[in-house]
Write an enzyme that holds these catalytic residues in place. Sequence first.
Site, PDB file in Angstrom:
ATOM      1  N   GLY A  28       0.797  -1.345   0.015  1.00  0.00           N
ATOM      2  CA  GLY A  28      -0.025   0.121   0.022  1.00  0.00           C
ATOM      3  C   GLY A  28       0.743   1.178  -0.240  1.00  0.00           C
ATOM      4  O   GLY A  28       0.475   2.288   0.719  1.00  0.00           O
ATOM      5  N   ARG A  31       0.402   5.883  -1.630  1.00  0.00           N
ATOM      6  CA  ARG A  31       0.094   7.101  -1.088  1.00  0.00           C
ATOM      7  C   ARG A  31       0.006   7.007   0.334  1.00  0.00           C
ATOM      8  O   ARG A  31       0.433   5.827   1.126  1.00  0.00           O
ATOM      9  CB  ARG A  31      -1.548   7.200  -1.458  1.00  0.00           C
ATOM     10  CG  ARG A  31      -2.642   6.309  -0.671  1.00  0.00           C
ATOM     11  CD  ARG A  31      -4.130   6.715  -1.315  1.00  0.00           C
ATOM     12  NE  ARG A  31      -5.019   6.156  -0.624  1.00  0.00           N
ATOM     13  CZ  ARG A  31      -6.273   5.907  -0.758  1.00  0.00           C
ATOM     14  NH1 ARG A  31      -6.673   6.735  -1.730  1.00  0.00           N
ATOM     15  NH2 ARG A  31      -7.156   5.476  -0.020  1.00  0.00           N
ATOM     16  N   ASN A 105       1.752  -1.993   5.560  1.00  0.00           N
ATOM     17  CA  ASN A 105       1.010  -1.068   5.657  1.00  0.00           C
ATOM     18  C   ASN A 105      -0.502  -0.887   4.915  1.00  0.00           C
ATOM     19  O   ASN A 105      -1.267  -0.268   5.554  1.00  0.00           O
ATOM     20  CB  ASN A 105       1.875   0.340   4.924  1.00  0.00           C
ATOM     21  CG  ASN A 105       1.142   1.401   4.697  1.00  0.00           C
ATOM     22  OD1 ASN A 105       0.903   2.095   5.703  1.00  0.00           O
ATOM     23  ND2 ASN A 105       0.701   1.665   3.555  1.00  0.00           N
ATOM     24  N   SER A 158      -2.653   0.991  14.851  1.00  0.00           N
ATOM     25  CA  SER A 158      -3.283   1.959  15.230  1.00  0.00           C
ATOM     26  C   SER A 158      -3.626   2.155  16.507  1.00  0.00           C
ATOM     27  O   SER A 158      -3.579   1.218  17.255  1.00  0.00           O
ATOM     28  CB  SER A 158      -4.686   1.926  14.375  1.00  0.00           C
ATOM     29  OG  SER A 158      -5.555   2.914  14.674  1.00  0.00           O
ATOM     30  N   TYR A 171     -12.426  -2.960  12.375  1.00  0.00           N
ATOM     31  CA  TYR A 171     -11.081  -2.182  11.973  1.00  0.00           C
ATOM     32  C   TYR A 171     -10.300  -2.616  13.214  1.00  0.00           C
ATOM     33  O   TYR A 171      -9.169  -2.802  13.004  1.00  0.00           O
ATOM     34  CB  TYR A 171     -11.350  -0.742  11.543  1.00  0.00           C
ATOM     35  CG  TYR A 171      -9.989  -0.047  11.398  1.00  0.00           C
ATOM     36  CD1 TYR A 171      -9.289   0.049  10.210  1.00  0.00           C
ATOM     37  CD2 TYR A 171      -9.273   0.740  12.428  1.00  0.00           C
ATOM     38  CE1 TYR A 171      -8.147   0.674   9.966  1.00  0.00           C
ATOM     39  CE2 TYR A 171      -8.085   1.548  12.397  1.00  0.00           C
ATOM     40  CZ  TYR A 171      -7.483   1.358  11.181  1.00  0.00           C
ATOM     41  OH  TYR A 171      -6.390   2.157  10.887  1.00  0.00           O
TER      42      TYR A 171
HETATM   43  N1  LIG Z   1      -4.768   7.647   8.569  1.00  0.00           N
HETATM   44  C1  LIG Z   1      -5.077   7.183   9.770  1.00  0.00           C
HETATM   45  O1  LIG Z   1      -5.764   8.141  10.603  1.00  0.00           O
HETATM   46  C2  LIG Z   1      -4.349   6.039  10.479  1.00  0.00           C
HETATM   47  C3  LIG Z   1      -4.373   5.802  11.734  1.00  0.00           C
HETATM   48  C4  LIG Z   1      -3.763   4.682  12.429  1.00  0.00           C
HETATM   49  C5  LIG Z   1      -3.226   3.830  11.502  1.00  0.00           C
HETATM   50  N2  LIG Z   1      -3.265   3.997  10.194  1.00  0.00           N
HETATM   51  C6  LIG Z   1      -2.721   2.844   9.254  1.00  0.00           C
HETATM   52  O2  LIG Z   1      -1.749   3.376   8.391  1.00  0.00           O
HETATM   53  C7  LIG Z   1      -1.816   2.604   7.210  1.00  0.00           C
HETATM   54  C8  LIG Z   1      -1.871   3.617   6.164  1.00  0.00           C
HETATM   55  O3  LIG Z   1      -3.169   4.113   6.128  1.00  0.00           O
HETATM   56  P1  LIG Z   1      -3.277   5.647   5.216  1.00  0.00           P
HETATM   57  O4  LIG Z   1      -4.114   6.375   6.133  1.00  0.00           O
HETATM   58  O5  LIG Z   1      -2.178   5.799   4.800  1.00  0.00           O
HETATM   59  O6  LIG Z   1      -4.448   5.008   4.301  1.00  0.00           O
HETATM   60  P2  LIG Z   1      -4.764   5.172   2.674  1.00  0.00           P
HETATM   61  O7  LIG Z   1      -6.042   4.727   2.456  1.00  0.00           O
HETATM   62  O8  LIG Z   1      -4.382   6.583   2.229  1.00  0.00           O
HETATM   63  O9  LIG Z   1      -3.633   4.277   1.915  1.00  0.00           O
HETATM   64  C9  LIG Z   1      -3.656   2.701   2.358  1.00  0.00           C
HETATM   65  C10 LIG Z   1      -2.877   2.287   0.963  1.00  0.00           C
HETATM   66  O10 LIG Z   1      -3.347   0.480   0.997  1.00  0.00           O
HETATM   67  C11 LIG Z   1      -3.578   0.311  -0.321  1.00  0.00           C
HETATM   68  N3  LIG Z   1      -4.543  -0.841  -0.208  1.00  0.00           N
HETATM   69  C12 LIG Z   1      -5.739  -0.867   0.274  1.00  0.00           C
HETATM   70  N4  LIG Z   1      -6.067  -2.381   0.401  1.00  0.00           N
HETATM   71  C13 LIG Z   1      -5.162  -2.860  -0.306  1.00  0.00           C
HETATM   72  C14 LIG Z   1      -5.052  -4.457  -0.651  1.00  0.00           C
HETATM   73  N5  LIG Z   1      -5.938  -5.127  -0.404  1.00  0.00           N
HETATM   74  N6  LIG Z   1      -3.781  -4.821  -1.247  1.00  0.00           N
HETATM   75  C15 LIG Z   1      -2.948  -3.859  -1.483  1.00  0.00           C
HETATM   76  N7  LIG Z   1      -2.987  -2.635  -1.183  1.00  0.00           N
HETATM   77  C16 LIG Z   1      -3.939  -2.150  -0.579  1.00  0.00           C
HETATM   78  C17 LIG Z   1      -4.334   1.417  -0.660  1.00  0.00           C
HETATM   79  O11 LIG Z   1      -4.453   1.389  -2.134  1.00  0.00           O
HETATM   80  C18 LIG Z   1      -3.517   2.741  -0.276  1.00  0.00           C
HETATM   81  O12 LIG Z   1      -2.516   2.797  -1.189  1.00  0.00           O
HETATM   82  C19 LIG Z   1      -3.003   1.312   7.466  1.00  0.00           C
HETATM   83  O13 LIG Z   1      -2.207   0.459   7.949  1.00  0.00           O
HETATM   84  C20 LIG Z   1      -3.768   2.195   8.419  1.00  0.00           C
HETATM   85  O14 LIG Z   1      -4.657   1.263   9.213  1.00  0.00           O
HETATM   86  C21 LIG Z   1      -3.775   5.276   9.769  1.00  0.00           C
END
Ligand SMILES: NC(=O)c1ccc[n+]([C@@H]2O[C@H](COP(=O)([O-])OP(=O)(O)OC[C@H]3O[C@@H](n4cnc5c(N)ncnc54)[C@H](O)[C@@H]3O)[C@@H](O)[C@H]2O)c1
Length: 266
Positions: A28, A31, A105, A158, A171
Amino acid sequence: MKITVSSSIFKKGHAKMRLEGKVAIITGGGRGIGKAIALGMAGEGADIVITGRNEARLQQAEKEIKDVGVNTLAIKSDVSLMADIQDMVDKTIERFGQIDILVNNAAIYYPICPFLEKDEDSFDRITSVNFKGVYFCTQAVARHMVKRKYGKIININSDNARIGIPGLSDYAGAKGAMLALTRTIAAELSPLGINVNAIACGLTPTEGYMESNYPQELIDFFVGMAPLRRLGMPEDYVALAVLLASDDSSFITGQTIPVNGGASMP
Ligand SMILES: NC(=O)c1ccc[n+]([C@@H]2O[C@H](COP(=O)([O-])OP(=O)(O)OC[C@H]3O[C@@H](n4cnc5c(N)ncnc54)[C@H](O)[C@@H]3O)[C@@H](O)[C@H]2O)c1
């Protein structure tokens, strides 16, 4: 036993790129937080493989990472599909000959929904990407790493794994499973040369987060809990990810480390 402290690591001007010669896969990584980590690891000299489902986005990110000056490969690959996971490993080995670092990720969100109204479809989708995907990506990559007795696995977790937030039961359940998995796999793989750790991110305005339409009161709740009184930014997680990917973390394993402005202090 004579106890000595190596002075070489403290020499002035000793700093060098910490991931030179390493190959990192960031699932992932097209982005958000994954892309920030990919760019940060590239800046420390690692060759980078990013995976994801959106080809155009991957190509754009691949170009940005290449511009940092490292070798880069983008692979269209869904972490919830076993064939895609194996393909990701095979293509990485074919191109680079090794995998030193895996950043789990990739994840999906669903709009906030009360537990009593959750349906089976969204449960299956969330757990297949956010837990099964992490489980089998780690297994496929670790089978390669054990042969070289070297590897760094970093799970992107998270605050939700530890803090009860209404509306995020599937989640949060998957992230809680990741917390346990990080410890269990660390216990099994660390003696084989593989460190397994996680970063527990705080609420961070990424595209994925925007798409999940978090209500303002929830955002205010998170910011209010954090003594540093702000949301996270993707760049906030890069320094710890680089540390956990580097040999400087050789005595750290099984840990889920919060980077969240102090919102939780386990
Ligand atoms: N943004 C937040 O508030 C937050 C908080 C805590 C944890 N996180 C964690 O951080 C990580 C990244 O989150 P983000 O906010 O950058 O999310 P995002 O949605 O912006 O990016 C996630 C990426 O994962 C890819 N993805 C999704 N499903 C997929 C699959 N089945 N196979 C391959 N790729 C896949 C998407 O295409 C995207 O590029 C995640 O694990 C999320 O749980 C995010």
